[in-house]
Design an enzyme around this catalytic site. Structure first.
Site, PDB file in Angstrom:
ATOM      1  N   SER A  19      61.101  15.689  -5.988  1.00 42.11           N
ATOM      2  CA  SER A  19      60.166  14.564  -6.053  1.00 42.11           C
ATOM      3  C   SER A  19      60.858  13.298  -6.494  1.00 42.11           C
ATOM      4  O   SER A  19      60.355  12.203  -6.258  1.00 42.11           O
ATOM      5  CB  SER A  19      59.071  14.851  -7.080  1.00 42.11           C
ATOM      6  N   HIS A  64      59.672  16.299   1.441  1.00 43.80           N
ATOM      7  CA  HIS A  64      58.835  16.281   0.247  1.00 43.80           C
ATOM      8  C   HIS A  64      57.378  16.538   0.607  1.00 43.80           C
ATOM      9  O   HIS A  64      56.688  15.674   1.139  1.00 43.80           O
ATOM     10  CB  HIS A  64      58.990  14.933  -0.474  1.00 43.80           C
ATOM     11  N   GLU A  85      56.950  13.400   3.100  1.00 42.57           N
ATOM     12  CA  GLU A  85      57.933  12.319   3.072  1.00 42.57           C
ATOM     13  C   GLU A  85      59.277  12.912   3.495  1.00 42.57           C
ATOM     14  O   GLU A  85      59.762  13.857   2.869  1.00 42.57           O
ATOM     15  CB  GLU A  85      58.041  11.713   1.671  1.00 42.57           C
ATOM     16  N   ASN A 129      55.284   9.070  -5.178  1.00 48.88           N
ATOM     17  CA  ASN A 129      55.501   9.290  -6.605  1.00 48.88           C
ATOM     18  C   ASN A 129      55.918   8.016  -7.322  1.00 48.88           C
ATOM     19  O   ASN A 129      55.607   7.829  -8.505  1.00 48.88           O
ATOM     20  CB  ASN A 129      56.530  10.396  -6.835  1.00 48.88           C
TER      21      ASN A 129
END
Ligand SMILES: NC(=O)c1ccc[n+]([C@@H]2O[C@H](COP(=O)([O-])OP(=O)(O)OC[C@H]3O[C@@H](n4cnc5c(N)ncnc54)[C@H](O)[C@@H]3O)[C@@H](O)[C@H]2O)c1
Length: 596
Positions: free
Chosen positions: A121, A142, A154, A192
């Site tokens: 992440s 991700h 992602e 994130n």
């Protein structure tokens, strides 16, 4: 021709890995699922079984499909089982050294042409890739939690990732029914980077007793339409994982203090309170791994609302003001059975407000949401006045006049002279300190903030703001009134932005900064937040709706009060406002709305 992926490997079957296994197996791809030990492997197998059994129970998956899905998964301890897969996704804990060790080992075990992917992440995919002899075949994929549900992936390319590897992985994501955004290797990627400052801030609010966990979560769910509150989301992510992500983002992302993990997080992790996976985090769960919250010692006692905690009885309510908020608030109280005295600055204004309330109630009738008799009764409960003297016998006053401190202070000084003792005086201010208004009276203990959201008849949330002088009885009264209105009242301290705006606007501002840095496009950022986090609108959609000028003003207030460098308004936001691009209302903001 895109590469065929017939068998993939997943390393680590925790919160994310087990879900990723399910995503592949559901889409007809064979999976080799590996763990570090036999007990961990069993836990992973049980998670997959639990999830697919639930899908069957909910009618989302046929039994035969579940069985076929499970047959596609081969479980093993150790990485050696991955010798013939086409792609590996690593989902072990968020530690660089551990991931580098695993990638070095994967490089040795896997076929030379296999793609090696990390689900990290926040760590640098580039740093992970250089632990192998094939960094051009290393990529970030991700997934979002829960992986079988969230649509976004992602795809993170490093400076050395081969373009055909990126293309093959993008095609694979499409085959999995996911929407991908492809981006460069930067701490936190899109989602994130925008999410974790907000989550950490919410933990800070909880740690400082600014509001309870239930109120913080309810505020963001009901005020912004988010699928979960921030603390419930931290429990889902896992506090250990969240801690590591924040810590990495702090170190990699320019030492932004907002990413320095709030001390409470470390304490909770050390105490084994990891969230859902350990059965206890901010909330307590039925058992480890269960999503079901059970009451604990911090759960508020269920009260019958009415006269709990010294709340005063309220029958008659004064509403001062003639704008959108006042109009909505009059309607809300009248519909809930309160006698309402509306006070404006002249009978002409009163007539307008009266018309607006009638129009809104009529809409309810047309839509079948309100009986004609109830509309008439509600209207019958409202009296219209142009003088504050008519507020002498009300039990509660809600002020919703212009957002100017001098005007509000003068009004509260008058209310202090006119109103009977024991009345609760409330301001709907969204940006001024409530204590400033309270100190214009001789009875600051009776003054609270009642921050309604627009449109008041629709929005289910009210922030109840208590100042350092507000009495517990006045707060309890305000909360009981919210309940009687059918709204959720969340109690918070008297700080800029209360709960919702304080948590929402820095996130929107961060999105503008990300766009300004050309890291991604407005479309991809909006997609990432909607499909990765389940937000009802992306940040740029929301900014255009709220208004860029309004957003900038709120962000400035937050920055001025908290002096947090990370809260400084994004220059791009300032420039757009200066240029008159204010959002939908001027037909142009981040997007051009002139053709819609
Ligand atoms: N939790 C989230 O919401 C989320 C979302 C997206 C991405 N991620 C990322 O996914 C990765 C995994 O996070 P998580 O939350 O699933 O962690 P987790 O702690 O729930 O699971 C990690 C698993 O890896 C296993 N493991 C540890 N060492 C191993 C080894 N040497 N070989 C094989 N397995 C090993 C552990 O036994 C555990 O089951 C992290 O990089 C995290 O940043 C997490």
């Amino acid at each position: 021709m895109a590469r065929e992926f017939s068998t993939v490997g997943v390393v680590g079957l925790g919160t994310m890995g087990a879900g990723i296994v399910e995503v592949f197996a559901r889409n007809g791809i064979d999976v080799v699922a590996v763990e570090i030990s036999a007990p961990a492997l069993e836990r992973g197998r049980a998670t997959l079984k639990g999830s697919t059994d639930r899908a069957v129970a909910k009618g989302k998956l046929a039994e035969a499909d579940r069985d076929a899905l499970n047959e596609r998964v081969h479980f093993a301890v150790g990485l050696d089982a991955l010798h013939s897969v086409d792609l590996v996704i690593e989902a072990v804990p968020e530690h660089l050294d551990l991931k580098q060790r695993i990638f070095a080992e994967l490089d040795r075990v896997c076929r030379p042409e296999a793609i090696l992917a990390t689900n990290t992440s926040s760590l640098s995919v580039t740093e992970i890739s250089v632990a192998t002899s094939r960094p051009n075949q290393v990529i970030g994929i991700h997934f979002f939690n829960p992986a079988p549900v969230m649509k976004l992936v992602e795809v993170v390319r490093t400076v050395v990732t081969a373009p055909e590897v990126v293309a093959d992985v993008e095609a694979l994501c499409a085959r999995l029914g996911k929407v991908d955004v492809t981006i460069n290797d930067r701490a936190g990627f899109i989602a994130n980077a925008l999410l974790f400052g907000y989550l950490n801030h919410a933990v800070g609010m909880f740690e400082s007793h600014y509001a309870t966990r239930e109120d913080i979560d309810a505020a963001m769910k009901l005020g912004c339409g988010l699928p979960m509150g921030p603390l419930a989301l931290m429990d889902l992510i896992g506090l250990d994982t969240a801690y590591e992500i924040l810590d990495t983002m702090y170190r990699r992302g320019g030492r932004d203090r907002r990413h320095a993990p709030v001390p409470l997080l470390k304490q909770m992790v050390t105490a084994g309170l990891l969230g859902r996976k350990s059965g206890r985090g901010f909330y307590t769960y039925e058992r480890p791994g269960s999503p079901v919250v059970v009451p604990d010692e911090a759960t508020p006692l269920a009260t019958d609302g009415a006269l709990a905690d010294g709340a005063r009885a309220i029958a008659k309510v004064g509403v001062v003001g003639s704008g959108t908020m006042a109009t909505g608030i009059i309607e809300v109280f009248a519909k809930a059975g309160y006698e309402v005295v509306s006070v404006t600055r002249g009978m002409e204004k009163s007539a307008k407000v009266c018309e607006a309330v009638k129009t809104s109630l009529n809409k309810g009738v047309v839509r079948g949401k309100l009986a004609e008799a109830d509309r008439d009764a509600a209207l019958g409960r409202i009296s219209w006045s142009a003088t504050l003297d008519h507020l002498a016998d009300v039990d509660l006053v809600v002020e919703a006049v212009v957002e100017e401190l001098s005007v509000k202070k003068a009004l509260f000084a008058s209310l202090d002279e006119i109103c009977k003792p024991g009345v609760v005086l409330a301001t709907t201010t969204s940006s001024l300190p409530v204590i400033d208004v309270a100190m214009a009276t001789q009875r600051p203990a009776d003054v609270v903030g009642l921050h309604f959201f627009n449109p008041a008849p629709v929005m289910p949330l009210v922030e109840v703001v208590r100042t350092i002088r507000t009495s517990p009885e006045a707060t309890a009264t305000a909360r009981a009134v919210c309940a009687a209105l059918g709204k959720t009242g969340v109690v918070c301290g008297d700080r800029s932005g209360f709960i919702v705006n304080a948590l929402l606007f820095p996130y929107l501002n961060d999105a503008v900064k990300m766009l300004e840095a050309s890291y991604s496009t407005a479309d991809d950022i909006d997609h990432a937040m909607k499909l990765g986090c389940g937000y009802p609108m992306g940040p740029f959609e929301l900014l255009d709706v709220v208004g860029l000028d309004v957003s900038l003003a709120i962000q400035r207030e937050l920055y001025l009060e908290l002096r947090e460098p990370g809260f400084a308004p994004a220059p791009l936001l300032e420039h757009l406002v200066t240029a008159g691009y204010l959002g939908r209302k001027t037909r142009r903001g981040f997007r051009d709305h002139s053709h819609r």
